[in-house]
Design a protein around this motif. Structure first.
Motif, PDB file in Angstrom:
ATOM      1  N   GLY A 133       0.813  -1.204   0.000  1.00 13.91           N
ATOM      2  CA  GLY A 133       0.000   0.000   0.000  1.00 13.91           C
ATOM      3  C   GLY A 133       0.849   1.258   0.000  1.00 13.91           C
ATOM      4  O   GLY A 133       2.008   1.256   0.418  1.00 13.91           O
ATOM      5  N   ARG A 134       0.258   2.364  -0.457  1.00 14.15           N
ATOM      6  CA  ARG A 134       0.996   3.632  -0.494  1.00 14.15           C
ATOM      7  C   ARG A 134       1.463   4.068   0.879  1.00 14.15           C
ATOM      8  O   ARG A 134       2.471   4.777   1.008  1.00 14.15           O
ATOM      9  N   ASN A 135       0.743   3.667   1.918  1.00 14.66           N
ATOM     10  CA  ASN A 135       1.151   4.026   3.278  1.00 14.66           C
ATOM     11  C   ASN A 135       1.945   2.910   3.954  1.00 14.66           C
ATOM     12  O   ASN A 135       2.154   2.944   5.164  1.00 14.66           O
ATOM     13  N   GLY A 136       2.373   1.924   3.176  1.00 11.56           N
ATOM     14  CA  GLY A 136       3.178   0.836   3.715  1.00 11.56           C
ATOM     15  C   GLY A 136       2.375  -0.329   4.237  1.00 11.56           C
ATOM     16  O   GLY A 136       2.946  -1.263   4.803  1.00 11.56           O
ATOM     17  N   HIS A 137       1.047  -0.312   4.022  1.00  7.25           N
ATOM     18  CA  HIS A 137       0.259  -1.417   4.559  1.00  7.25           C
ATOM     19  C   HIS A 137       0.459  -2.684   3.734  1.00  7.25           C
ATOM     20  O   HIS A 137       0.782  -2.635   2.544  1.00  7.25           O
ATOM     21  N   ILE A 138       0.272  -3.837   4.384  1.00 11.45           N
ATOM     22  CA  ILE A 138       0.208  -5.127   3.715  1.00 11.45           C
ATOM     23  C   ILE A 138      -1.111  -5.768   4.128  1.00 11.45           C
ATOM     24  O   ILE A 138      -1.495  -5.708   5.288  1.00 11.45           O
ATOM     25  N   ALA A 139      -1.804  -6.395   3.154  1.00  8.53           N
ATOM     26  CA  ALA A 139      -3.200  -6.777   3.361  1.00  8.53           C
ATOM     27  C   ALA A 139      -3.931  -5.514   3.819  1.00  8.53           C
ATOM     28  O   ALA A 139      -3.689  -4.436   3.283  1.00  8.53           O
ATOM     29  N   PHE A 140      -4.794  -5.613   4.834  1.00  5.46           N
ATOM     30  CA  PHE A 140      -5.436  -4.415   5.376  1.00  5.46           C
ATOM     31  C   PHE A 140      -4.810  -4.017   6.708  1.00  5.46           C
ATOM     32  O   PHE A 140      -5.454  -3.367   7.541  1.00  5.46           O
ATOM     33  N   ASN A 141      -3.551  -4.375   6.920  1.00  2.58           N
ATOM     34  CA  ASN A 141      -2.838  -3.982   8.134  1.00  2.58           C
ATOM     35  C   ASN A 141      -2.276  -2.580   7.937  1.00  2.58           C
ATOM     36  O   ASN A 141      -1.223  -2.396   7.318  1.00  2.58           O
ATOM     37  N   GLU A 142      -3.013  -1.600   8.449  1.00  2.73           N
ATOM     38  CA  GLU A 142      -2.629  -0.204   8.294  1.00  2.73           C
ATOM     39  C   GLU A 142      -1.487   0.148   9.252  1.00  2.73           C
ATOM     40  O   GLU A 142      -1.198  -0.600  10.199  1.00  2.73           O
ATOM     41  N   PRO A 143      -0.795   1.283   9.025  1.00  6.69           N
ATOM     42  CA  PRO A 143       0.221   1.728   9.973  1.00  6.69           C
ATOM     43  C   PRO A 143      -0.326   1.752  11.402  1.00  6.69           C
ATOM     44  O   PRO A 143      -1.446   2.195  11.649  1.00  6.69           O
ATOM     45  N   GLY A 144       0.476   1.248  12.313  1.00  9.30           N
ATOM     46  CA  GLY A 144       0.068   1.122  13.709  1.00  9.30           C
ATOM     47  C   GLY A 144      -0.442  -0.254  14.074  1.00  9.30           C
ATOM     48  O   GLY A 144      -0.658  -0.539  15.249  1.00  9.30           O
ATOM     49  N   SER A 145      -0.621  -1.127  13.086  1.00  7.92           N
ATOM     50  CA  SER A 145      -1.095  -2.481  13.373  1.00  7.92           C
ATOM     51  C   SER A 145      -0.053  -3.235  14.200  1.00  7.92           C
ATOM     52  O   SER A 145       1.149  -3.149  13.922  1.00  7.92           O
ATOM     53  N   PRO A 146      -0.499  -4.001  15.198  1.00  6.79           N
ATOM     54  CA  PRO A 146       0.461  -4.791  15.983  1.00  6.79           C
ATOM     55  C   PRO A 146       1.207  -5.787  15.091  1.00  6.79           C
ATOM     56  O   PRO A 146       0.610  -6.425  14.222  1.00  6.79           O
ATOM     57  N   LEU A 147       2.486  -5.913  15.322  1.00 13.58           N
ATOM     58  CA  LEU A 147       3.296  -6.784  14.484  1.00 13.58           C
ATOM     59  C   LEU A 147       3.029  -8.261  14.741  1.00 13.58           C
ATOM     60  O   LEU A 147       3.446  -9.106  13.948  1.00 13.58           O
ATOM     61  N   ASP A 148       2.333  -8.569  15.823  1.00 11.24           N
ATOM     62  CA  ASP A 148       1.967  -9.961  16.105  1.00 11.24           C
ATOM     63  C   ASP A 148       0.471 -10.207  15.891  1.00 11.24           C
ATOM     64  O   ASP A 148      -0.075 -11.202  16.364  1.00 11.24           O
ATOM     65  N   SER A 149      -0.198  -9.314  15.165  1.00 10.91           N
ATOM     66  CA  SER A 149      -1.651  -9.397  15.017  1.00 10.91           C
ATOM     67  C   SER A 149      -2.065 -10.630  14.223  1.00 10.91           C
ATOM     68  O   SER A 149      -1.341 -11.125  13.361  1.00 10.91           O
ATOM     69  N   ARG A 150      -3.272 -11.112  14.553  1.00 11.46           N
ATOM     70  CA  ARG A 150      -3.870 -12.247  13.852  1.00 11.46           C
ATOM     71  C   ARG A 150      -5.011 -11.744  12.959  1.00 11.46           C
ATOM     72  O   ARG A 150      -5.312 -10.548  12.915  1.00 11.46           O
ATOM     73  N   THR A 151      -5.665 -12.656  12.251  1.00  8.80           N
ATOM     74  CA  THR A 151      -6.790 -12.284  11.400  1.00  8.80           C
ATOM     75  C   THR A 151      -7.862 -11.595  12.235  1.00  8.80           C
ATOM     76  O   THR A 151      -8.245 -12.085  13.293  1.00  8.80           O
ATOM     77  N   ARG A 152      -8.340 -10.443  11.763  1.00  6.71           N
ATOM     78  CA  ARG A 152      -9.221  -9.623  12.583  1.00  6.71           C
ATOM     79  C   ARG A 152      -9.958  -8.608  11.707  1.00  6.71           C
ATOM     80  O   ARG A 152      -9.672  -8.478  10.515  1.00  6.71           O
ATOM     81  N   VAL A 153     -10.866  -7.860  12.335  1.00  8.68           N
ATOM     82  CA  VAL A 153     -11.586  -6.771  11.676  1.00  8.68           C
ATOM     83  C   VAL A 153     -10.824  -5.476  11.908  1.00  8.68           C
ATOM     84  O   VAL A 153     -10.370  -5.206  13.024  1.00  8.68           O
ATOM     85  N   VAL A 154     -10.669  -4.679  10.846  1.00 12.76           N
ATOM     86  CA  VAL A 154      -9.926  -3.418  10.954  1.00 12.76           C
ATOM     87  C   VAL A 154     -10.689  -2.302  10.258  1.00 12.76           C
ATOM     88  O   VAL A 154     -11.481  -2.543   9.344  1.00 12.76           O
ATOM     89  N   ARG A 155     -10.434  -1.068  10.676  1.00  7.61           N
ATOM     90  CA  ARG A 155     -10.913   0.106   9.950  1.00  7.61           C
ATOM     91  C   ARG A 155      -9.854   0.498   8.937  1.00  7.61           C
ATOM     92  O   ARG A 155      -8.653   0.408   9.203  1.00  7.61           O
TER      93      ARG A 155
END
Length: 239
Positions: A133-155
């Motif tokens: 993504g242009r802001n560095g996201h991968i999948a829908f993991n936006e900046p600030g996403s926990p680096l150990d996050s699992r599959t989840r709902v995001v804004r």
């Protein structure tokens, strides 16, 4: 992280297709993680041609990175529809071997947990394809996403929603939330292949390559993976 810089988007697509087909030849029952978006379209066109050239995709299982919350599987703007049209149907992959979160679930958080469990039940992802993504996201993991996050709902960030307009029906407002594989989930894939093309991706590609490993640029965490490759065209690589 291995870096490949190629001339243009066509060469990036060709290199990625060769990597995927080689992985499939080595492991016919490959579990392949896939992404959506404009960067992937030349790649999927090449993979679609591979079926007519003799490649056997019948044993491959496909897992999508994400889906919009609120869109039913048959919605023309859903990622399931995108993947059916560009990948699963041309490759004659059986519907039960294409896995996408159900964006129309009455309980998206529970659907995220179910999707994570389906990945684990398949034995994990062998090769995960990613866009940047242009802001560095991968999948829908936006900046600030926990680096150990699992599959989840995001804004979703405004830039992510705006970029998503290109694959949505005309005049459709991009959804504000999605179900996504987490960064921790992605890092468990045995191999990662990240693609970025065009000058708009150059700042994010630079941060991924040279910036600190940080939640500020989620893609930067791929540098911690033991088998990750970033494939760029010259425009995305920058000077």
């Amino acid at each position: 992280m291995k870096i490949e810089i190629l001339a243009d988007a066509g060469e990036v697509a060709a290199a990625a297709a060769a990597e995927i087909l080689a992985a499939m030849a080595a492991r016919p029952r490959l579990v392949l993680g896939v992404a959506t978006g404009r960067t992937m379209e030349p790649l999927y066109a090449r993979l679609a041609r591979s079926a007519s050239e003799g490649a056997d995709w019948s044993g491959v299982e496909i897992f999508a990175l994400d889906e919009y919350v609120g869109l039913a599987p048959g919605h023309p703007g859903s990622f399931r529809s995108y993947l059916e049209q560009r990948l699963a149907d041309p490759l004659r992959i059986a519907p039960e071997r294409l896995h996408v979160p159900d964006g129309a679930s009455i309980d998206p958080a529970e659907e995220a947990c179910r999707y994570e469990a389906r990945i684990q039940a398949a034995g994990g992802i062998d090769l995960q394809l990613l866009g940047l993504g242009r802001n560095g996201h991968i999948a829908f993991n936006e900046p600030g996403s926990p680096l150990d996050s699992r599959t989840r709902v995001v804004r979703l960030a405004r830039s992510t929603r705006e970029d998503g307009r290109a694959t949505l029906p005309q005049r459709m407002e991009p959804p504000r939330a999605g179900i996504t594989m987490g960064i921790g989930t992605i890092l468990e894939a045995r191999r990662l292949l990240l693609l970025a093309t065009g000058p708009a991706k150059e700042p994010a590609a630079r941060a991924t390559r040279f910036g600190p490993v940080s939640a500020d640029c989620p893609a930067s965490v791929l540098r911690l993976h033991p088998d990750a490759t970033l494939v760029l065209d010259r425009a995305a690589a920058g000077p």
